[in-house]
Design a protein around this motif. Sequence first.
Motif, PDB file in Angstrom:
ATOM      1  N   ARG A 108      38.516  54.292  35.122  1.00 43.99           N
ATOM      2  CA  ARG A 108      39.508  54.412  36.114  1.00 43.99           C
ATOM      3  C   ARG A 108      39.795  53.392  36.928  1.00 43.99           C
ATOM      4  O   ARG A 108      41.050  52.845  37.250  1.00 43.99           O
ATOM      5  CB  ARG A 108      39.234  55.752  37.178  1.00 43.99           C
ATOM      6  N   THR A 109      38.835  52.790  37.248  1.00 45.81           N
ATOM      7  CA  THR A 109      38.678  51.581  38.239  1.00 45.81           C
ATOM      8  C   THR A 109      39.534  50.448  37.350  1.00 45.81           C
ATOM      9  O   THR A 109      40.095  49.713  38.184  1.00 45.81           O
ATOM     10  CB  THR A 109      37.441  51.183  38.542  1.00 45.81           C
ATOM     11  N   ILE A 110      39.259  50.172  36.231  1.00 47.23           N
ATOM     12  CA  ILE A 110      39.972  49.181  35.515  1.00 47.23           C
ATOM     13  C   ILE A 110      41.235  49.273  35.264  1.00 47.23           C
ATOM     14  O   ILE A 110      42.191  48.327  35.732  1.00 47.23           O
ATOM     15  CB  ILE A 110      39.368  48.947  33.906  1.00 47.23           C
ATOM     16  N   ILE A 111      41.753  50.460  35.342  1.00 53.22           N
ATOM     17  CA  ILE A 111      43.138  50.866  35.115  1.00 53.22           C
ATOM     18  C   ILE A 111      44.050  50.604  36.542  1.00 53.22           C
ATOM     19  O   ILE A 111      44.974  49.888  36.622  1.00 53.22           O
ATOM     20  CB  ILE A 111      43.607  52.302  34.658  1.00 53.22           C
ATOM     21  N   ILE A 112      43.389  51.285  37.766  1.00 50.35           N
ATOM     22  CA  ILE A 112      43.947  50.979  38.929  1.00 50.35           C
ATOM     23  C   ILE A 112      43.818  49.413  39.272  1.00 50.35           C
ATOM     24  O   ILE A 112      44.759  48.895  39.730  1.00 50.35           O
ATOM     25  CB  ILE A 112      43.084  51.672  40.186  1.00 50.35           C
ATOM     26  N   ALA A 113      42.751  48.632  39.073  1.00 59.98           N
ATOM     27  CA  ALA A 113      42.751  47.241  39.183  1.00 59.98           C
ATOM     28  C   ALA A 113      43.620  46.563  38.491  1.00 59.98           C
ATOM     29  O   ALA A 113      44.358  45.617  39.277  1.00 59.98           O
ATOM     30  CB  ALA A 113      41.300  46.801  39.086  1.00 59.98           C
ATOM     31  N   SER A 114      44.011  46.884  37.143  1.00 58.13           N
ATOM     32  CA  SER A 114      45.001  46.018  36.654  1.00 58.13           C
ATOM     33  C   SER A 114      46.240  46.278  37.083  1.00 58.13           C
ATOM     34  O   SER A 114      47.197  45.264  37.078  1.00 58.13           O
ATOM     35  CB  SER A 114      44.920  46.700  35.104  1.00 58.13           C
ATOM     36  N   LEU A 115      46.782  47.597  37.593  1.00 63.85           N
ATOM     37  CA  LEU A 115      47.973  47.799  38.428  1.00 63.85           C
ATOM     38  C   LEU A 115      48.283  47.044  39.497  1.00 63.85           C
ATOM     39  O   LEU A 115      49.353  46.308  39.627  1.00 63.85           O
ATOM     40  CB  LEU A 115      48.240  49.555  38.420  1.00 63.85           C
ATOM     41  N   ILE A 116      47.036  46.853  40.402  1.00 69.21           N
ATOM     42  CA  ILE A 116      47.163  46.000  41.384  1.00 69.21           C
ATOM     43  C   ILE A 116      47.163  44.433  41.212  1.00 69.21           C
ATOM     44  O   ILE A 116      48.032  43.901  41.584  1.00 69.21           O
ATOM     45  CB  ILE A 116      45.876  46.299  42.371  1.00 69.21           C
ATOM     46  N   GLY A 166      38.342  44.686  41.293  1.00 62.69           N
ATOM     47  CA  GLY A 166      37.940  45.653  40.660  1.00 62.69           C
ATOM     48  C   GLY A 166      37.748  45.718  39.168  1.00 62.69           C
ATOM     49  O   GLY A 166      37.053  46.445  38.421  1.00 62.69           O
ATOM     50  N   HIS A 167      38.587  44.875  38.447  1.00 63.08           N
ATOM     51  CA  HIS A 167      38.772  44.502  37.252  1.00 63.08           C
ATOM     52  C   HIS A 167      37.760  43.677  36.380  1.00 63.08           C
ATOM     53  O   HIS A 167      36.894  44.264  35.550  1.00 63.08           O
ATOM     54  CB  HIS A 167      40.051  43.777  36.839  1.00 63.08           C
ATOM     55  N   LYS A 168      36.980  42.709  36.947  1.00 67.46           N
ATOM     56  CA  LYS A 168      36.038  41.691  36.553  1.00 67.46           C
ATOM     57  C   LYS A 168      34.742  42.370  36.296  1.00 67.46           C
ATOM     58  O   LYS A 168      34.270  42.375  35.086  1.00 67.46           O
ATOM     59  CB  LYS A 168      35.995  40.411  37.377  1.00 67.46           C
ATOM     60  N   PRO A 169      34.192  43.015  37.232  1.00 67.34           N
ATOM     61  CA  PRO A 169      32.878  43.687  37.024  1.00 67.34           C
ATOM     62  C   PRO A 169      32.854  44.961  36.083  1.00 67.34           C
ATOM     63  O   PRO A 169      31.766  44.761  35.194  1.00 67.34           O
ATOM     64  CB  PRO A 169      32.244  44.170  38.320  1.00 67.34           C
TER      65      PRO A 169
END
Length: 569
Positions: A108-116, A166-169
Amino acid sequence: MAISEVLEAERPLVEDDVVDGCVDYKGRPVNNRSKYGGWRSALFIIGVEMAERFAYYGVSSNLITYLTGPLAQSTATAAENVNAWSGVASLLPLFGAFLADSFLGRYRTIIIASLIYVLGLGLLTLSAVLLSGSTSECQNTSCSANQFQVIFFFFSLYLIALGQGGHKPCVQAFGADQFDSQHPQESKLKSSFFNWWYFGMCMGTFVTLSVLNYIQDNLNWILGFGIPCILMVVALVVFLLGTKIYRYSLKGEEKSPFLRIGQVFVTAVRNWRITPSAIALEEEACGTLPHQSSEQFKFLNKALLASNGSKGYGKVCSVGEVEEAKALLRLVPIWTTCLVYAIVFAQSSTFFTKQGVTMDRSVVADFQIPAASLQSFISLAIVLTIPIYDCIFVPIARTFTRKPAGITMLQRIGTGMFLSAASMTGAALVEMKRLKTAEEYGLVDKPNVTVPMSVWWLIPQYALLGVSEAFTMVGLQEFFYDQVPTELRSVGLSLYLSIFGVGSFLSSFLISAIENATGGDGRDSWFANNLNKGHLDYFYWLLAGLSFIQLVVYLYFAKSYIYNRGNAS
């Protein structure tokens, strides 16, 4: 289709097929390792990382050119701004990893971070459109960006940093989660995954530096920022396509790892009066603590006892919780002794680029290589080094050391540190030659005239830095993923990234301090806008000296490091 499903249902469950602690996208236990996870799902994630690195370096690699060009900042100010932004971008993963490991989960974090991320890149492209429109109205008169345009630009820039945080780690940890550490074959594949992960990442970076920097320098910045935005949208779509074949780590029912580890430190401090003999008795009652680690940070063993010897006061920590706290504490000296390496790493996108601008960049008639594209030689060196390392060096080393990865993670990191020190030494020597050439041709007071010295002189320092990354960066990624508690692996990778965040801030502080110390009163500082009057060579010699000192201190701590879970590979 129906027959295959029946056969699958009737197939007896093989114990080796079960992946402990993992579920599929519907929350069911993974009982078929060939169907979920492994290289098939990892390739999706590596593809996403390639696109993300293309986008990130599409902004960061040539940022100093944009700041000193369209935004008309001085060289020192631009370098400080680049370092500050890079620092924030590298520290925000600590926040993103905390959210992922404690609340949202990595997927979920990857998806939210990708949108940001996409939003930030979109706004950055819009800021370039606004600036382009206002400067075109100036015609022949000189003008610079107004305050709103500058604020809007930096807001977009830091929004990208938030998305990257949010995306990287999470993406890298999620990719490593596709391999089971407890399975003999998949354990080897996981070590290989970190090599090929970095290979794919650098391929994305190489394309950026080869193509996108040319577009930014020779066409326009709107395309230069717009293409990464489009590619991040594609990356999000690719990531979603792999949803059904990913392995998802199962969150345990026990309390948060942050609370567990925090409680160990609080309890140990509360029990500071307890005598060593009381601790020894409690250790004996609990059973012997795992290997040599019981001898390190013995003050934390006080958390095994209740305060004042009363079992009813406070909460006693378990042996496992104490060991988790010690595992994190053992990382501190390694983390600290890598900071100078991070300062050196920051120079490739700032002063290395400004050096290249002053030199002869002709490749063929009427074509000059963009100065920022020289960073592609770092990526090229990595792309060439990693397959050699993984396919040739590791099997040979394995026959001598009997270690699955050939050499230990800390040995790999130290090798890269030595190479980065050598890179700084080479950079200082080349800069001395560049300054001497400028003086010989009477160009000291002519900053806009190209110094008749080929830009290819810079290639060795870029290449050495690239080879050092193939050792140190990949080693740090695997080390900080492997040596933290399982539930904190996103945080572990964010700790690795935070080295470069703090390193960027230290680089910015160092530049500012040297600028103030060597400039002023009509003097030209080491980082004068006219580099022919500056002394980048002094700065490089300083970094080379600090790098060798760092290496000695690092070797001292690495030699005494005790690997968590007995894993020295």
